[in-house]
Scaffold this active site. Sequence first.
Site, short mmCIF file in Angstrom:
data_model
loop_
_atom_site.label_atom_id
_atom_site.label_comp_id
_atom_site.label_asym_id
_atom_site.label_seq_id
_atom_site.Cartn_x
_atom_site.Cartn_y
_atom_site.Cartn_z
N ASN A 83 52.92 -27.02 63.50
CA ASN A 83 52.41 -26.85 64.86
C ASN A 83 50.91 -27.13 64.93
O ASN A 83 50.24 -27.32 63.89
CB ASN A 83 52.74 -25.45 65.37
CG ASN A 83 53.02 -25.44 66.86
OD1 ASN A 83 52.44 -26.20 67.62
ND2 ASN A 83 53.91 -24.56 67.28
N HIS A 113 36.06 -24.24 44.36
CA HIS A 113 34.64 -24.48 44.10
C HIS A 113 34.13 -23.42 43.12
O HIS A 113 34.46 -22.25 43.27
CB HIS A 113 33.84 -24.44 45.40
CG HIS A 113 34.34 -25.42 46.41
ND1 HIS A 113 33.96 -26.73 46.41
CD2 HIS A 113 35.23 -25.28 47.42
CE1 HIS A 113 34.57 -27.37 47.40
NE2 HIS A 113 35.35 -26.50 48.02
N GLY A 139 51.63 -17.91 62.31
CA GLY A 139 50.38 -18.41 62.86
C GLY A 139 49.15 -17.88 62.16
O GLY A 139 49.06 -16.71 61.81
N THR A 162 47.25 -15.39 48.40
CA THR A 162 46.38 -15.62 47.26
C THR A 162 47.14 -15.80 45.96
O THR A 162 46.59 -16.29 44.99
CB THR A 162 45.39 -14.46 47.09
OG1 THR A 162 46.13 -13.26 46.83
CG2 THR A 162 44.53 -14.28 48.33
N ARG A 177 51.25 -9.56 50.53
CA ARG A 177 52.07 -8.87 49.53
C ARG A 177 53.50 -8.83 50.05
O ARG A 177 53.74 -8.80 51.26
CB ARG A 177 51.56 -7.48 49.22
CG ARG A 177 51.54 -6.54 50.39
CD ARG A 177 50.94 -5.18 50.02
NE ARG A 177 50.86 -4.34 51.19
CZ ARG A 177 51.87 -3.65 51.70
NH1 ARG A 177 53.06 -3.69 51.15
NH2 ARG A 177 51.70 -2.90 52.77
N LYS A 180 59.41 -7.06 51.85
CA LYS A 180 60.84 -6.94 52.10
C LYS A 180 61.56 -8.11 51.46
O LYS A 180 61.07 -9.25 51.48
CB LYS A 180 61.08 -6.95 53.61
CG LYS A 180 62.51 -6.78 54.03
CD LYS A 180 62.61 -6.75 55.56
CE LYS A 180 64.04 -6.54 55.99
NZ LYS A 180 64.16 -6.49 57.44
#
Length: 184
Positions: A83, A113, A139, A162, A177, A180
């Site tokens: 989107n 970097h 989103g 991450t 994290r 479920k």
Amino acid sequence: MKTEKEKMIAGERYWAHGEEMINCRTKVKPILHKLNVTEYYTDKFQDVINELCPNSAKDLHLEPPFYCDYGDLIYAEENVFINFGAVILDGGTVKIGANTLMAPGVHIYTARHPLDIADRREWEDSKHVVIGKDCWIGGRATILPGVTIGDRCVIGAASVVTKSIPADTLAVGNPARVVKKLNQ
């Protein structure tokens, strides 16, 4: 001797601000302009997407505006929908599995970097990102370098991914994290 782009694709240290790499990114800008401005409402729109992302399935849908560094390092399988407002910094490869959907404003980064200022003036590197099949990326989610998201995952809106996420899970938050198991 490898070119800077070959080093980048291999995940090695490379110089992103030399003539070679600037030329690679500059070559993409007119294609992005066609995608984002001039061809959206024409029958040439899909051709522009395919020109920008030649290593993706021919039915890839990019809702403008869309931004990337190179385009040719995006490997999207069939029936992928991205989107508007997406940013894919594809210094490393970005692989997106079939039937994956991305909500507005998703950002995917492969560039890394150095923390040390002297090193940062000299080089950067990139780590590949893999998103499995049948995923839903909410989103404004951000996916960081080196992450793999397993098949059939849902990533919550505004999450910052991450670390890699196992298949069939819902991951949310900053940092994301698993909260479920899905599809049991």
